[in-house]
Design an enzyme around this catalytic site. Structure first.
Site, short mmCIF file in Angstrom:
data_model
loop_
_atom_site.label_atom_id
_atom_site.label_comp_id
_atom_site.label_asym_id
_atom_site.label_seq_id
_atom_site.Cartn_x
_atom_site.Cartn_y
_atom_site.Cartn_z
N CYS A 73 0.83 -1.21 0.00
CA CYS A 73 0.00 0.00 0.00
C CYS A 73 0.87 1.27 0.00
O CYS A 73 2.02 1.26 0.47
CB CYS A 73 -0.88 0.04 1.25
N GLU A 75 0.60 3.88 1.84
CA GLU A 75 0.97 4.34 3.19
C GLU A 75 2.31 3.74 3.60
O GLU A 75 3.19 4.40 4.15
CB GLU A 75 -0.08 3.91 4.23
N1 THU Z 1 -4.28 0.38 -1.23
C1 THU Z 1 -3.44 1.33 -0.71
O1 THU Z 1 -2.37 1.59 -1.26
N2 THU Z 1 -3.82 1.97 0.42
C2 THU Z 1 -5.03 1.84 1.01
O2 THU Z 1 -5.31 2.53 1.98
C3 THU Z 1 -5.99 0.87 0.48
C4 THU Z 1 -5.53 0.01 -0.62
C5 THU Z 1 -3.88 -0.28 -2.48
C6 THU Z 1 -3.51 -1.74 -2.40
C7 THU Z 1 -3.76 -2.18 -3.82
O3 THU Z 1 -2.62 -1.87 -4.60
C8 THU Z 1 -4.90 -1.28 -4.30
O4 THU Z 1 -4.95 -0.21 -3.39
C9 THU Z 1 -6.25 -1.97 -4.32
O5 THU Z 1 -6.53 -2.58 -3.11
#
Ligand code: THU
Length: 158
Positions: A73, A75
């Protein structure tokens, strides 16, 4: 038997321009950081930006992989980049945005866990600014509000 209730409070702003200047700037940097996203599988481009105690802002995007479970993610990529570039700086705030999205961009459980540990280690709260539904923005004074009953370093003690 006792029943206990947890309540959390947070701020809701109706649009980006209503945010306090520092939060707004960080939110915009998070939007810019969507350019670092590598999301060919979900096409959900997430950008996160962290503001450090010295005012430096470091952003990054989600990094996906053909082996889907290895996706990281935004974050966590932003926090890791900050740790590399400025290891002695406390994280004061993080903003998280995504597109295309008209929904709340809510950090996953793993990211909440990582934010919690960072707060414990630096002994300071991390302000969390989230892109909300329908153009709103949500502001939490601490990542702790997002993860009641976290597992942290303290839980490993005998
Ligand atoms: N994802 C994030 O980067 N941060 C979040 O807070 C929620 C989900 C990403 C993970 C994945 O690459 C995409 O979003 C879909 O879930």
């Amino acid at each position: 038997m006792q029943e206990k209730t947890l309540t959390i409070s947070f701020l809701v702003y109706q649009n980006l321009e209503d945010l306090p200047a520092k939060d707004r700037d960080l939110a915009k940097r998070a939007q810019d950081s969507q350019n670092y996203s590598y999301a060919p599988y979900s096409n959900f481009r997430v950008g996160a930006a962290v503001r450090l105690e010295n005012g430096q802002v470091i952003g990054n995007g989600n990094q996906e992989n053909a082996a889907y479970s290895m996706c990281v993610c935004a974050e966590r990529t932003a926090l890791a980049a900050a740790q590399t570039l400025a290891p002695d700086q406390a994280v004061h705030a993080i903003a998280v945005t995504a597109s295309p999205s008209r929904q709340l961009v809510s950090p996953c459980g793993a990211c909440r866990q990582v934010l919690h540990e960072r707060e414990v280690v630096q002994n300071q709260p991390i302000r969390v600014i989230l892109q909300g539904a329908e153009g709103q923005w949500l502001v939490f004074e601490s990542a702790q509000l997002l993860i009641p009953f976290p597992f942290g370093p303290e839980n490993l003690k005998a």
